[in-house]
Design an enzyme around this catalytic site. Structure first.
Site, PDB file in Angstrom:
ATOM      1  N   TYR A 146       3.479   1.909   2.160  1.00 10.27           N
ATOM      2  CA  TYR A 146       4.041   2.569   3.219  1.00 10.27           C
ATOM      3  C   TYR A 146       5.374   2.246   3.348  1.00 10.27           C
ATOM      4  O   TYR A 146       6.224   1.893   2.238  1.00 10.27           O
ATOM      5  CB  TYR A 146       3.271   1.706   4.448  1.00 10.27           C
ATOM      6  N   ARG A 161       2.424  -8.630   4.444  1.00 11.30           N
ATOM      7  CA  ARG A 161       1.594  -8.224   3.115  1.00 11.30           C
ATOM      8  C   ARG A 161       2.391  -7.464   2.339  1.00 11.30           C
ATOM      9  O   ARG A 161       3.341  -6.669   2.383  1.00 11.30           O
ATOM     10  CB  ARG A 161       0.924  -6.985   3.901  1.00 11.30           C
ATOM     11  N   GLN A 204     -17.876   5.203   2.423  1.00 10.94           N
ATOM     12  CA  GLN A 204     -18.670   6.287   2.903  1.00 10.94           C
ATOM     13  C   GLN A 204     -18.194   6.451   4.643  1.00 10.94           C
ATOM     14  O   GLN A 204     -17.867   7.378   5.028  1.00 10.94           O
ATOM     15  CB  GLN A 204     -19.918   6.461   2.563  1.00 10.94           C
ATOM     16  N   HIS A 227      -1.654   4.050  -1.905  1.00  9.37           N
ATOM     17  CA  HIS A 227      -2.724   5.183  -1.648  1.00  9.37           C
ATOM     18  C   HIS A 227      -2.721   6.297  -2.710  1.00  9.37           C
ATOM     19  O   HIS A 227      -3.720   6.931  -2.719  1.00  9.37           O
ATOM     20  CB  HIS A 227      -2.524   5.383  -0.028  1.00  9.37           C
ATOM     21  N   GLU A 279       0.837  -1.283  -0.034  1.00  8.73           N
ATOM     22  CA  GLU A 279       0.080   0.056  -0.027  1.00  8.73           C
ATOM     23  C   GLU A 279       0.788   1.211  -0.127  1.00  8.73           C
ATOM     24  O   GLU A 279       0.224   2.516   0.399  1.00  8.73           O
ATOM     25  CB  GLU A 279      -0.947   0.057   1.083  1.00  8.73           C
TER      26      GLU A 279
END
Length: 675
Positions: free
Chosen positions: A150, A198, A323, A236, A148
């Protein structure tokens, strides 16, 4: 593990403080009782530098000493749990941010300093100390976040690792820090605890990793003693959506299968595996050994048990809207779920549906079968009340029925199907095609008015859909008629209103058919997702971005979208999905008009003032998406009944300022819990 379901890591906002350990225990304990085989916590930083926020979660011995309550709750429920260790790197939202190389990420305002060699050594030791503290708290192991975008992912990619020392000169050097951390954590855990990593299969950013580099990392991790490889997709900052509802289901299982074929340890598939049948198929095909379901277990913590008991139709499905979960976390709020307001709030008594005693059984009428009414009816039945649901239309779903017709929002239909099944399961009496009067409801103890909204009309010349207009004038339709299929749009369309509904309508009018969400190959072509063996990072160098989307065939319609505000189109959409919708509109050639003043509609078209100048849009259809008005006439009639039932007004009938399913469903549950 008792099954192959992994509750993937989700930061909920409950990880950051010792004051929230009881709430975190309740949240994870409920998922363990629901049957998840392995749970992964939200990310905990090994040191201050790696915190996501200034007060973000850090795996200190003091904090983790409180976590025996968490691990006890999971173990008592028969589950297993690992603590995720996550160093934010340049994604840290604070001035202590540190990364392989100096610089600022596109999603944070802080410039990260480059880690020194001493800083790298300290970081490695911090990971090991944190792993030992997790073991002391009785965690079954640790997951290292290496995906992701990081810190560890930043070390692996030339995009963010420009070092010229032994930690960055070449691919082997870029792997050095992640491998050193994995080795240190393995030593700290000992041989009997689980170590998962991961691993990023597709960075989906330019100058990311090649496929050969991913495989070399996987082989080295396996040699070190990593027990499980959990797959991650996308950074991201990537301009390719990976978990939004418009992403095809199982879009990335092909690369997961390629990894599994190359390693000798179990592999976890992730991203858009909400459908239990698809997840079962992924395992049966041998594409993965386990399946990660993060948001689906927010929506329904009992999902594993329901599957095991043959009750798949009763699963409350995640609609991938982001949301109430990711959008909340990114602004520092606690995560929850649109379709399950108890998620993250398990200890809130205002949401507790306590079974009623025989003396407390009430006859409850719910009027309106939109999301608020449906959830109110099911919640009341779960409490033991006798419930009758009235709906004026011939089907349930309300605004969700319209949403389900938008290309890329097909998951909303699954929510309606689940509500339909659960109404039957909980014994709710359903009367479709029925519009009760106040007198019809006088014999009930409680009436919950969830009659929703109707589209707002504009009091301007030519805007009334029912009024006669000169020959050749554009057709004026409400968005509800368009999405119901009772009205059609021509080839030149103006969409009046650019909120969530206006954007949805513009996509409905311009999206290709079939929906790209149902065609994985076409979706990947649209967004520039490439074979990682052929293109570094798994994206074409000219992949879709928010400013320059990848070309595909236009719809053939010319569509204008207009708004009174001068802000960007769709400014009120969610942080994690709004950019996706705006990119789709740009790709489709939708013409944007901001800061307009509407004047009239006549035979020449739609007349507006834009930037102070008069303009006429020569269109043949105007779709009005200019807000909603509450339908609350029934509530007013009920208030006039002498000795009438208690009346509760919820959802759009209560507030129609902006359609908000999260608020409506939460209000439904709170109302029933307080009866």
């Amino acid at each position: 593990m008792r099954n192959r379901i992994v509750m993937g890591s989700m930061h909920t906002g409950l990880e950051d403080s010792a004051e929230d350990v009881d709430a975190l225990t309740a949240f994870l304990g409920e998922r363990a009782r629901g049957g998840a085989g392995l749970l992964v916590t939200g990310g905990f930083s090994p040191d201050r530098t790696g915190r996501l926020t200034p007060r973000g979660a850090q795996a200190t011995p003091k904090l983790l000493a409180e976590h025996s309550r968490v691990t006890d709750a999971v173990h008592e429920a028969g589950g297993r749990i690992v603590l995720q260790l996550l160093h934010a790197g340049r994604y840290a939202f604070h001035p202590l941010a540190a990364a392989p190389s100096g610089g600022r990420s596109p999603i944070t305002p802080f410039r990260a300093r480059p880690l020194t060699r001493l800083g790298i050594s300290r970081t490695i030791r911090a990971f090991a100390r944190s792993a030992a503290a997790a073991a002391d708290a009785s965690y079954d192991g640790v997951e290292i976040m290496g995906s992701e975008g990081y810190l560890l992912n930043q070390f692996l990619a030339p995009r963010t690792n420009r070092r010229r020392d032994r930690y960055g000169r070449d691919a082997e050097g870029r792997r050095a820090v992640p491998l050193a951390i994995a080795h240190a954590v393995r030593e700290a855990l000992g041989p009997d605890r689980l170590l998962t990593y991961r691993i990023s299969l597709l960075d989906l950013v330019e100058d990311g990793q090649t496929w050969d580099e991913v495989l070399a990392l996987a082989a080295a991790l396996e040699a070190i003693g990593v027990d499980v490889l959990s797959t991650g997709i996308g950074w991201h900052e990537a301009r390719v959506p990976t978990i939004a509802t418009s992403v095809p289901r199982g879009a990335f299982t092909d690369v997961t299968a390629r990894l599994r074929a190359a390693v000798g340890v179990p592999v976890v598939a992730s991203n858009r595996l909400h459908d239990p049948l698809l997840a079962e198929d992924v395992v049966a095909r041998g594409d993965a050994d386990l399946v990660s379901m993060a948001r689906p277990l927010l929506a329904d913590p009992e999902l594993p048990h329901k599957l095991a008991e043959g009750r798949a139709a009763e699963v409350v499905p995640c609609i991938a809207c982001n949301q109430a979960c990711l959008d909340r976390v990114f602004v520092g709020e606690r995560a929850s779920c649109v379709v399950n307001p108890r998620a993250g709030h398990e200890t809130d008594p205002a949401l507790a549906l306590v079974p009623a005693s025989a003396l407390q059984r009430r006859r409850v009428a719910v009027v309106g079968a939109g999301p608020a009414g449906l959830e109110a009816a099911i919640s009341a039945a779960r409490r033991g009340f006798v419930v009758t649901l009235f709906e004026a239309g011939e089907d349930i779903g309300g605004q969700f029925r319209y949403a389900a017709r938008i290309p890329g929002k097909e998951d909303y239909a699954g929510a309606i199907s689940s509500w339909r099944t659960r109404l039957l399961t909980h014994g709710v009496g359903v009367r479709l095609g029925t519009r009760p009067s106040a007198d019809d409801l006088s014999g009930f103890d409680d009436v919950i008015v969830a009659t929703g909204v109707r589209p707002r009309t504009l009091d301007l010349p030519g805007f009334d859909p029912a009024a006669e207009r000169p020959a050749g004038s554009p057709q004026v339709v409400a968005y509800t008629d368009l999405l119901e299929g009772t009205a059609e749009a021509g080839d030149r369309v103006a969409v009046v209103g650019a909120g969530g509904i206006g954007v949805d309508v513009a996509e409905f009018l311009t999206a290709p058919s079939p929906s790209l969400a149902l065609d994985t190959a076409a979706w990947k072509e649209r967004w520039g997702v490439a074979d990682p063996a052929l293109s570094r990072g798994g994206v074409r160098p000219t992949a879709a971005t928010e400013t320059a989307p990848a070309p595909v065939a236009p719809s053939g319609r010319q569509v204008h979208i207009l708004q009174r505000k001068d802000t960007k189109i769709g400014a009120g959409l969610g942080r994690t999905t709004g950019w996706v919708h705006r990119a789709e509109l740009r790709h489709a050639g939708v013409i944007e008009h901001r800061g307009v003043v509407y004047e009239r509609i006549d035979a020449e078209g739609l007349h507006v003032l834009e930037d102070g100048e008069a303009r006429t849009l020569a269109v043949d259809t105007v779709v009005v998406c200019a807000g909603q008005v509450s339908e609350r006439g029934l509530a007013e009639d009920l208030a006039d009944l002498p000795n009438g039932p208690r009346v509760h007004v919820i959802g759009g009938a209560d507030v129609a300022a902006e359609l908000d399913a999260e608020r409506a469903i939460r209000q439904a549950v709170e109302t029933v819990a307080g009866m």
